[in-house]
Scaffold this motif. Structure first.
Motif, PDB file in Angstrom:
ATOM      1  N   ASP A 166      -6.997  -1.810   5.990  1.00  0.00           N
ATOM      2  CA  ASP A 166      -6.610  -1.027   7.162  1.00  0.00           C
ATOM      3  C   ASP A 166      -6.437   0.452   6.816  1.00  0.00           C
ATOM      4  O   ASP A 166      -6.884   1.342   7.549  1.00  0.00           O
ATOM      5  CB  ASP A 166      -5.295  -1.567   7.748  1.00  0.00           C
ATOM      6  N   GLN A 167      -5.788   0.719   5.697  1.00  0.00           N
ATOM      7  CA  GLN A 167      -5.510   2.096   5.296  1.00  0.00           C
ATOM      8  C   GLN A 167      -6.775   2.907   5.042  1.00  0.00           C
ATOM      9  O   GLN A 167      -6.879   4.077   5.419  1.00  0.00           O
ATOM     10  CB  GLN A 167      -4.652   2.113   4.025  1.00  0.00           C
ATOM     11  N   PHE A 168      -7.756   2.275   4.400  1.00  0.00           N
ATOM     12  CA  PHE A 168      -8.956   3.001   3.995  1.00  0.00           C
ATOM     13  C   PHE A 168     -10.162   2.745   4.902  1.00  0.00           C
ATOM     14  O   PHE A 168     -11.231   3.316   4.699  1.00  0.00           O
ATOM     15  CB  PHE A 168      -9.315   2.646   2.549  1.00  0.00           C
ATOM     16  N   GLY A 202       0.141  -2.430  -1.936  1.00  0.00           N
ATOM     17  CA  GLY A 202      -0.150  -3.151  -0.699  1.00  0.00           C
ATOM     18  C   GLY A 202      -1.000  -4.388  -0.934  1.00  0.00           C
ATOM     19  O   GLY A 202      -1.476  -4.644  -2.040  1.00  0.00           O
ATOM     20  N   ARG A 247      -4.483   8.154  -5.989  1.00  0.00           N
ATOM     21  CA  ARG A 247      -3.177   7.998  -5.354  1.00  0.00           C
ATOM     22  C   ARG A 247      -2.102   7.765  -6.410  1.00  0.00           C
ATOM     23  O   ARG A 247      -1.003   8.336  -6.348  1.00  0.00           O
ATOM     24  CB  ARG A 247      -3.194   6.822  -4.379  1.00  0.00           C
ATOM     25  N   ASP A 276      -3.625  -4.747   3.873  1.00  0.00           N
ATOM     26  CA  ASP A 276      -3.035  -3.414   4.004  1.00  0.00           C
ATOM     27  C   ASP A 276      -4.031  -2.336   3.603  1.00  0.00           C
ATOM     28  O   ASP A 276      -4.239  -1.340   4.318  1.00  0.00           O
ATOM     29  CB  ASP A 276      -1.789  -3.275   3.119  1.00  0.00           C
ATOM     30  N   LEU A 277      -4.665  -2.528   2.455  1.00  0.00           N
ATOM     31  CA  LEU A 277      -5.584  -1.525   1.926  1.00  0.00           C
ATOM     32  C   LEU A 277      -6.843  -1.408   2.781  1.00  0.00           C
ATOM     33  O   LEU A 277      -7.385  -0.318   2.960  1.00  0.00           O
ATOM     34  CB  LEU A 277      -5.951  -1.863   0.484  1.00  0.00           C
ATOM     35  N   ARG A 335     -10.218   6.295  -5.395  1.00  0.00           N
ATOM     36  CA  ARG A 335      -9.167   6.816  -4.503  1.00  0.00           C
ATOM     37  C   ARG A 335      -7.807   6.184  -4.807  1.00  0.00           C
ATOM     38  O   ARG A 335      -6.767   6.848  -4.730  1.00  0.00           O
ATOM     39  CB  ARG A 335      -9.561   6.568  -3.042  1.00  0.00           C
TER      40      ARG A 335
END
Length: 239
Positions: free
Chosen positions: A47-49, A40, A27, A44-45, A23
């Motif tokens: 949380d995002q995924f 990130g 991106r 960060d990653l 993924r």
């Protein structure tokens, strides 16, 4: 054969990290992110995924080892430079590592490249490269003596010699494009399950036969021994 709960958890983590790596590459391609673009931090990653930091760390480790991403102080994870064939190829092949079938197909491709190049390698190999191959085999023998005392350390050292052995053969064909392509494939297997196996005396003897055939400039024997060796590598670890 029953799979323990711990084994299932490990496999699930590997699958999630492979999917995340895929993924992240998607991106990079879709958003046309330039080299140096920030992706990130681990947090960060995660949380995002919606995954754990362990999964993120494993995915980042794979992509970093393949030259797709890099870490920069104060910025976190960034897109690595992509100014050569190898970098582009790494990004294109990353989705294949998200499944066992994809890895198997990459291993088959590696076999095709090596077997297809062996005749040229035998023809063009220099005396110095022959000595290098024989030196690598001698080092593999030395390393194998410590297998019972230090299985993990021996496996790691042997794996490095194994990769170097096959890289040397491809380099002997003196084809830059083929060498780069093969080098990228070996990077995948160096970090994956294909090279996670415990080295064996049978495998060591196979390397020795290949090296001897090449030293004798015997294309038929070199092709035969390399083909048999790679067919063994294509088998599942349990076989």
């Amino acid at each position: 054969m029953k799979i323990s709960q711990d084994a299932r958890q490990v496999n699930a983590t590997k699958t999630l990290s492979a999917e995340l790596a895929d993924r992240l590459c998607e991106r990079i391609r879709t958003d046309r992110l330039a080299p140096g673009a920030r992706l990130g931090t681990e947090a960060d990653l995660a949380d995002q995924f919606g995954v754990s930091r362990t999964v993120v760390r494993e995915a980042i480790g794979s992509l970093r080892g393949l030259g797709v991403v890099t870490g920069r102080q104060g910025l976190g994870l960034c897109v690595a430079e992509a100014d050569n064939f190898s970098s582009v190829l790494r990004k294109a092949l990353v989705p294949q590592v998200a499944s066992p079938q994809g890895l198997c197909e990459l291993q088959q491709l590696r076999a095709v490249i090596e077997i297809g190049s062996i005749a040229l390698a035998v023809e063009r190999i220099t005396s110095e490269e022959i000595i290098r191959l024989q030196t690598i085999v001698a080092e593999m023998k030395r390393v194998m003596k410590n297998l019972k005392k230090d299985e993990a350390g021996t496996s790691k050292a042997y794996k490095e010699m194994d990769c170097l052995f096959h890289q040397t053969i491809l380099a002997a064909s003196h084809g830059s494009f083929v060498k780069q392509f093969h080098g990228v494939l070996l990077d995948y297997f160096h970090a994956g399950e294909f090279y996670g196996r415990i080295p064996t005396l049978k495998g060591l003897r196979e390397h020795e036969k290949i090296a001897n055939a090449i030293a004798d400039r015997d294309t038929d024997k070199a092709t035969k021994h390399l083909t048999e060796h790679l067919q063994t590598q294509l088998k599942a670890p349990s076989e």
